[in-house]
Design an enzyme around this catalytic site. Structure first.
Site, PDB file in Angstrom:
ATOM      1  N   ARG A 158      11.478  -5.551   4.699  1.00 34.95           N
ATOM      2  CA  ARG A 158      11.134  -4.141   4.493  1.00 34.95           C
ATOM      3  C   ARG A 158      12.116  -3.237   5.234  1.00 34.95           C
ATOM      4  O   ARG A 158      12.498  -3.490   6.363  1.00 34.95           O
ATOM      5  CB  ARG A 158       9.710  -3.868   4.997  1.00 34.95           C
TER       6      ARG A 158
ATOM      7  N   ARG B 144      -9.457   0.783   8.954  1.00 33.56           N
ATOM      8  CA  ARG B 144      -9.064  -0.585   9.283  1.00 33.56           C
ATOM      9  C   ARG B 144     -10.156  -1.318  10.041  1.00 33.56           C
ATOM     10  O   ARG B 144      -9.984  -2.499  10.350  1.00 33.56           O
ATOM     11  CB  ARG B 144      -7.805  -0.563  10.153  1.00 33.56           C
TER      12      ARG B 144
ATOM     13  N   ARG C 116      -0.398  -8.795  13.650  1.00 32.32           N
ATOM     14  CA  ARG C 116      -1.052  -7.820  12.770  1.00 32.32           C
ATOM     15  C   ARG C 116      -1.887  -8.514  11.698  1.00 32.32           C
ATOM     16  O   ARG C 116      -2.949  -8.016  11.312  1.00 32.32           O
ATOM     17  CB  ARG C 116       0.002  -6.911  12.132  1.00 32.32           C
TER      18      ARG C 116
ATOM     19  N   ARG D 114      11.589  -1.201  10.669  1.00 33.64           N
ATOM     20  CA  ARG D 114      10.585  -0.795  11.651  1.00 33.64           C
ATOM     21  C   ARG D 114      10.572  -1.758  12.828  1.00 33.64           C
ATOM     22  O   ARG D 114      10.670  -2.957  12.649  1.00 33.64           O
ATOM     23  CB  ARG D 114       9.203  -0.782  10.984  1.00 33.64           C
TER      24      ARG D 114
ATOM     25  N   LYS E 116       0.825  -1.212   0.000  1.00 32.68           N
ATOM     26  CA  LYS E 116       0.000   0.000   0.000  1.00 32.68           C
ATOM     27  C   LYS E 116       0.863   1.267   0.000  1.00 32.68           C
ATOM     28  O   LYS E 116       0.668   2.163  -0.807  1.00 32.68           O
ATOM     29  CB  LYS E 116      -0.941   0.029   1.231  1.00 32.68           C
TER      30      LYS E 116
HETATM   31  P1  ADP Z   1       1.442  -1.595   7.527  1.00 30.57           P
HETATM   32  O1  ADP Z   1       2.248  -0.788   6.539  1.00 30.57           O
HETATM   33  O2  ADP Z   1       2.184  -2.765   8.033  1.00 30.57           O
HETATM   34  O3  ADP Z   1       0.071  -1.943   7.040  1.00 30.57           O
HETATM   35  P2  ADP Z   1       0.928   0.866   8.942  1.00 30.57           P
HETATM   36  O4  ADP Z   1       2.145   1.687   8.766  1.00 30.57           O
HETATM   37  O5  ADP Z   1      -0.254   1.200   8.101  1.00 30.57           O
HETATM   38  O6  ADP Z   1       1.298  -0.672   8.803  1.00 30.57           O
HETATM   39  O7  ADP Z   1       0.475   0.917  10.466  1.00 30.57           O
HETATM   40  C1  ADP Z   1       1.373   0.622  11.513  1.00 30.57           C
HETATM   41  C2  ADP Z   1       0.595   0.491  12.811  1.00 30.57           C
HETATM   42  O8  ADP Z   1      -0.074   1.736  13.108  1.00 30.57           O
HETATM   43  C3  ADP Z   1      -0.519  -0.539  12.797  1.00 30.57           C
HETATM   44  O9  ADP Z   1      -0.040  -1.854  13.106  1.00 30.57           O
HETATM   45  C4  ADP Z   1      -1.460  -0.008  13.883  1.00 30.57           C
HETATM   46  O10 ADP Z   1      -0.951  -0.293  15.175  1.00 30.57           O
HETATM   47  C5  ADP Z   1      -1.361   1.501  13.686  1.00 30.57           C
HETATM   48  N1  ADP Z   1      -2.387   1.983  12.754  1.00 30.57           N
HETATM   49  C6  ADP Z   1      -2.187   2.497  11.513  1.00 30.57           C
HETATM   50  N2  ADP Z   1      -3.355   2.840  10.939  1.00 30.57           N
HETATM   51  C7  ADP Z   1      -4.335   2.529  11.837  1.00 30.57           C
HETATM   52  C8  ADP Z   1      -5.756   2.622  11.833  1.00 30.57           C
HETATM   53  N3  ADP Z   1      -6.412   3.087  10.779  1.00 30.57           N
HETATM   54  N4  ADP Z   1      -6.414   2.200  12.949  1.00 30.57           N
HETATM   55  C9  ADP Z   1      -5.766   1.739  14.009  1.00 30.57           C
HETATM   56  N5  ADP Z   1      -4.423   1.603  14.080  1.00 30.57           N
HETATM   57  C10 ADP Z   1      -3.706   1.995  13.001  1.00 30.57           C
HETATM   58  P1  ADP Z   2       2.159  -1.846   3.220  1.00 30.69           P
HETATM   59  O1  ADP Z   2       2.166  -0.335   3.217  1.00 30.69           O
HETATM   60  O2  ADP Z   2       0.941  -2.411   2.550  1.00 30.69           O
HETATM   61  O3  ADP Z   2       2.367  -2.429   4.569  1.00 30.69           O
HETATM   62  P2  ADP Z   2       4.731  -1.638   1.790  1.00 30.69           P
HETATM   63  O4  ADP Z   2       4.413  -0.762   0.631  1.00 30.69           O
HETATM   64  O5  ADP Z   2       5.502  -1.047   2.904  1.00 30.69           O
HETATM   65  O6  ADP Z   2       3.367  -2.340   2.321  1.00 30.69           O
HETATM   66  O7  ADP Z   2       5.467  -2.943   1.234  1.00 30.69           O
HETATM   67  C1  ADP Z   2       5.900  -3.974   2.118  1.00 30.69           C
HETATM   68  C2  ADP Z   2       7.259  -4.483   1.655  1.00 30.69           C
HETATM   69  O8  ADP Z   2       7.113  -5.221   0.433  1.00 30.69           O
HETATM   70  C3  ADP Z   2       8.276  -3.385   1.367  1.00 30.69           C
HETATM   71  O9  ADP Z   2       9.535  -3.869   1.721  1.00 30.69           O
HETATM   72  C4  ADP Z   2       8.148  -3.176  -0.148  1.00 30.69           C
HETATM   73  O10 ADP Z   2       9.367  -2.707  -0.721  1.00 30.69           O
HETATM   74  C5  ADP Z   2       7.844  -4.588  -0.638  1.00 30.69           C
HETATM   75  N1  ADP Z   2       6.932  -4.623  -1.791  1.00 30.69           N
HETATM   76  C6  ADP Z   2       5.910  -3.783  -2.068  1.00 30.69           C
HETATM   77  N2  ADP Z   2       5.269  -4.141  -3.208  1.00 30.69           N
HETATM   78  C7  ADP Z   2       5.908  -5.264  -3.660  1.00 30.69           C
HETATM   79  C8  ADP Z   2       5.731  -6.116  -4.805  1.00 30.69           C
HETATM   80  N3  ADP Z   2       4.744  -5.899  -5.701  1.00 30.69           N
HETATM   81  N4  ADP Z   2       6.580  -7.163  -4.937  1.00 30.69           N
HETATM   82  C9  ADP Z   2       7.576  -7.391  -4.021  1.00 30.69           C
HETATM   83  N5  ADP Z   2       7.796  -6.624  -2.935  1.00 30.69           N
HETATM   84  C10 ADP Z   2       6.975  -5.569  -2.744  1.00 30.69           C
END
Ligand code: ADP
Ligand code: ADP
Ligand code: ZN
Length: 216
Positions: free
Chosen positions: A127, A88, A171, A160, A13
């Site tokens: 990541r 979420r 998660r 992270r 995302k």
């Molecule tokens: P990821 O990239 O792994 O999906 P995010 O960066 O979006 O994770 O979020 C990291 C953490 O921040 C989540 O595991 C949660 O604890 C918190 N968080 C982010 N967005 C939300 C939301 N919309 N509602 C509740 N908690 C959130």
């Molecule tokens: P999210 O915000 O949904 O948690 P990220 O954009 O941070 O996800 O991506 C999670 C990890 O996977 C990062 O290390 C990113 O570089 C990698 N990644 C993202 N898209 C792809 C893809 N299409 N194929 C392989 N690796 C990916």
């Protein structure tokens, strides 16, 4: 263009959001990034959010909803926005709909980046992120040009704290229970569009662009 991005942690995302925001000139709003900025600045919000984030739990709805409303009231959101990581929970989705309706507006699209669970652990543990600009890299799938350095802003990239295997598994469970129901929520409103997130980053962006060009 008022769009939300759905998908499990690690779906891509944040990666796609950066490109979408650039191509379509809409602000990228990531609740995760907002929480992390507040944690690094040690604000009250940051201290509160950290309690949950470290355990891989969701930050409570009330708090998250009010932060997003404040952000959406800023001028740059008038012509559109891209929400990444929000909503979420169904409660967050309802709050967003209510807020937009109050302002005579509504969502255009809920874009789901579908990635099965077996892909996730490798994506999450590999990541690396930029603490300054939020750019996301992967040691194998998307390494920066210079090892350890952000391509965008030159900062040192880090892992992270919540990207450990235990927290990731927590998660993912929370995603299944609390966030997955949003897929039906948006399907019922005829807003859902699904792209296959198992392909390369460029391929996924191409799939997304094709959908977004239709509503531009
Ligand atoms: P990821 O990239 O792994 O999906 P995010 O960066 O979006 O994770 O979020 C990291 C953490 O921040 C989540 O595991 C949660 O604890 C918190 N968080 C982010 N967005 C939300 C939301 N919309 N509602 C509740 N908690 C959130
Ligand atoms: P999210 O915000 O949904 O948690 P990220 O954009 O941070 O996800 O991506 C999670 C990890 O996977 C990062 O290390 C990113 O570089 C990698 N990644 C993202 N898209 C792809 C893809 N299409 N194929 C392989 N690796 C990916
Ligand atoms: Zn950076």
């Amino acid at each position: 263009m008022k769009i939300i991005l759905l998908g499990p942690p690690g779906a891509g995302k944040g990666t796609q959001a950066k490109s979408i925001s650039r191509k379509y000139s809409i602000p990228h709003i990531s609740t995760g990034d907002i929480f992390r900025q507040n944690i690094s600045l040690s604000t009250e919000l940051g201290k509160e959010a950290k309690k949950y984030i470290d355990k891989g739990q969701l930050v409570p709805d009330e708090l998250t909803i009010s932060i997003v409303k404040d952000r959406l009231l800023k001028d740059d959101c008038k012509k559109g926005f891209l929400l990444d990581g929000y909503p979420r929970t169904v409660k967050q989705a309802e709050a967003l709909d209510g807020f937009l309706a109050e302002h005579g507006s509504r969502l255009n699209l809920a874009l789901l980046i579908a990635v099965p669970r077996e892909f996730i652990l490798e994506r999450m543990t590999g990541r690396r992120v930029c603490p300054s600009c939020g750019a996301s890299y992967h040691i194998k799938f998307n390494p920066p040009q210079q090892e350890g350095i952000c391509d965008v802003c030159g900062s040192t990239i880090i892992q992270r704290e919540d990207d450990t295997p235990e927290t990731v598994s927590n998660r993912l469970d929370i995603y299944d229970k609390q966030t997955q129901p949003l897929i039906d929520y948006y399907k019922d409103k005829n807003l859902l569009s699904v792209v296959d997130g198992t392909y390369s980053i460029n391929n996924v962006f191409k799939q997304i662009s094709e959908r977004l060009d239709l509503i531009k």
